[in-house]
Design a protein around this motif. Sequence first.
Motif, mmCIF file in Angstrom:
data_model
loop_
_atom_site.group_PDB
_atom_site.id
_atom_site.type_symbol
_atom_site.label_atom_id
_atom_site.label_comp_id
_atom_site.label_asym_id
_atom_site.label_seq_id
_atom_site.Cartn_x
_atom_site.Cartn_y
_atom_site.Cartn_z
ATOM 1 N N TYR A 179 -0.778 4.707 -7.956
ATOM 2 C CA TYR A 179 -1.626 4.019 -8.944
ATOM 3 C C TYR A 179 -3.100 4.110 -8.551
ATOM 4 O O TYR A 179 -3.973 4.320 -9.397
ATOM 5 C CB TYR A 179 -1.231 2.546 -9.049
ATOM 6 C CG TYR A 179 -0.019 2.259 -9.901
ATOM 7 C CD1 TYR A 179 -0.023 2.520 -11.271
ATOM 8 C CD2 TYR A 179 1.131 1.699 -9.351
ATOM 9 C CE1 TYR A 179 1.088 2.242 -12.062
ATOM 10 C CE2 TYR A 179 2.242 1.420 -10.131
ATOM 11 C CZ TYR A 179 2.217 1.695 -11.480
ATOM 12 O OH TYR A 179 3.319 1.421 -12.259
ATOM 13 N N GLN A 180 -3.377 3.943 -7.275
ATOM 14 C CA GLN A 180 -4.762 3.879 -6.822
ATOM 15 C C GLN A 180 -5.482 5.227 -6.900
ATOM 16 O O GLN A 180 -6.698 5.279 -6.783
ATOM 17 C CB GLN A 180 -4.805 3.311 -5.397
ATOM 18 C CG GLN A 180 -4.485 1.823 -5.377
ATOM 19 C CD GLN A 180 -4.127 1.290 -4.005
ATOM 20 O OE1 GLN A 180 -4.052 2.038 -3.037
ATOM 21 N NE2 GLN A 180 -3.886 -0.018 -3.910
ATOM 22 N N GLN A 181 -4.737 6.304 -7.134
ATOM 23 C CA GLN A 181 -5.363 7.615 -7.337
ATOM 24 C C GLN A 181 -5.540 7.955 -8.810
ATOM 25 O O GLN A 181 -6.308 8.846 -9.161
ATOM 26 C CB GLN A 181 -4.520 8.712 -6.680
ATOM 27 C CG GLN A 181 -4.403 8.595 -5.171
ATOM 28 C CD GLN A 181 -3.595 9.734 -4.589
ATOM 29 O OE1 GLN A 181 -4.080 10.845 -4.411
ATOM 30 N NE2 GLN A 181 -2.331 9.461 -4.302
ATOM 31 N N GLY A 207 0.786 -1.229 0.000
ATOM 32 C CA GLY A 207 0.000 0.000 0.000
ATOM 33 C C GLY A 207 0.817 1.278 0.000
ATOM 34 O O GLY A 207 0.710 2.103 -0.891
ATOM 35 N N TYR A 238 -3.714 -3.276 -11.157
ATOM 36 C CA TYR A 238 -4.589 -2.454 -10.315
ATOM 37 C C TYR A 238 -5.880 -2.083 -11.043
ATOM 38 O O TYR A 238 -6.600 -1.179 -10.611
ATOM 39 C CB TYR A 238 -3.866 -1.186 -9.870
ATOM 40 C CG TYR A 238 -2.776 -1.433 -8.851
ATOM 41 C CD1 TYR A 238 -3.078 -1.936 -7.592
ATOM 42 C CD2 TYR A 238 -1.446 -1.187 -9.158
ATOM 43 C CE1 TYR A 238 -2.089 -2.173 -6.662
ATOM 44 C CE2 TYR A 238 -0.442 -1.422 -8.231
ATOM 45 C CZ TYR A 238 -0.767 -1.911 -6.987
ATOM 46 O OH TYR A 238 0.223 -2.156 -6.057
ATOM 47 N N ALA A 241 1.905 1.908 -5.131
ATOM 48 C CA ALA A 241 0.500 1.498 -5.130
ATOM 49 C C ALA A 241 -0.407 2.658 -4.759
ATOM 50 O O ALA A 241 -1.487 2.832 -5.335
ATOM 51 C CB ALA A 241 0.281 0.335 -4.170
ATOM 52 N N LEU A 274 -6.343 -0.622 -13.896
ATOM 53 C CA LEU A 274 -6.323 0.708 -14.504
ATOM 54 C C LEU A 274 -6.222 0.603 -16.017
ATOM 55 O O LEU A 274 -5.476 -0.245 -16.542
ATOM 56 C CB LEU A 274 -5.127 1.509 -13.987
ATOM 57 C CG LEU A 274 -5.252 2.051 -12.565
ATOM 58 C CD1 LEU A 274 -3.902 2.544 -12.064
ATOM 59 C CD2 LEU A 274 -6.276 3.175 -12.513
ATOM 60 N N GLU A 306 -6.879 -6.377 -15.613
ATOM 61 C CA GLU A 306 -6.573 -7.061 -14.358
ATOM 62 C C GLU A 306 -6.689 -8.576 -14.516
ATOM 63 O O GLU A 306 -5.817 -9.336 -14.047
ATOM 64 C CB GLU A 306 -7.529 -6.573 -13.273
ATOM 65 C CG GLU A 306 -7.267 -7.184 -11.908
ATOM 66 C CD GLU A 306 -8.296 -6.760 -10.881
ATOM 67 O OE1 GLU A 306 -7.981 -6.813 -9.681
ATOM 68 O OE2 GLU A 306 -9.421 -6.381 -11.278
#
Length: 331
Positions: free
Chosen positions: A228-230, A142, A253, A225, A255, A306
């Motif tokens: 990437y998650q934003q 994370g 992820y 991570a 994306l 994914e």
Amino acid sequence: MKIVLASPNYPQLRGNTITVQRIADNLKKLGVDTEIVSTTDDNTIHSFPPADIVHGFHAYNFYKFLQKLERMPDHYIVTITGTDLNHDLFDPERRQDVFASLSGAEAIHVFDEKAKNLLLKEVPGLADKVFIMPQGNLPAPGGTSPVKKEPDSFLFFLPAGIRKVKNIPAAISMLHDLHLRYPQLRLWLVGPVLEEEEGQRVLNLVNRHQDWICYLGQVPHKDMAAIYQQADVVLNTSLSEGQPATILEAMGYALPVLASDIPGNRSIISDGKTGLIYKTRNEFLDYAEKLMNNNKIRESVGHAAEAYVRKHHSSEREAETLLEIYKRIVK
């Protein structure tokens, strides 16, 4: 069994470093003793630590490293990583060194069938040594992001070390046209400066467009991570790639990835299904605008990406395959 992994520019955060660290971590889970050395460090070692096999990454850099050693390793294999296949193999000043590196290897690892075909077209005598194993993908932990996405903004993310082959100024130029129509558009750049002249060029562009571009520099892989998650869309505008770890991470992820039409990117992305491949500036702008305006396209492409990575780019399978090759060589 002891394996030494020899990578250029280790531990600088770039594709080869991510690859060798992932492989080392997964080999350890299989009971293999591993050690990573850099082949390009100014304090380069002159002899390898005791090992059953040395695994070199990037044929040209690995061979130049071998030439500095007091003693050659008893067994070595080579992973073709991208620029060695697409550039060094066709560079008159480097071609013979690539040949020498590969001819001394007991096995040669490529990421896909197209890479194998290109290599054997240039060096047909290597057929018995070459094996195909796609890049694995191991999601980063994370971590924490150094910046937060602005509310109601749309974020494009381009992770790449700054050098000419990554073609970052083209990404900025193309997105600038889109930003004029969509002021909520933002671009984050992550990666170390690997070529000073290109770094200055990119930083000048960033400073000129500070209202919508943010350069985060080199970010520890453990924190990627959180970035990437934003992101809403991940970009790859490279002129040449092997099989980019950053694209695999983004796809892992869920994306959507918008990437340049080059063999390394096409080896991962099925255009319109697991990502989008652009050939021209206009195609880039059309695809980017569609991704901004259509949540369903982003979600469907991201979920397909994914699923593809989970099925075809297992990091566990990667390590198991390499261990089989190592054992075969030692026997």
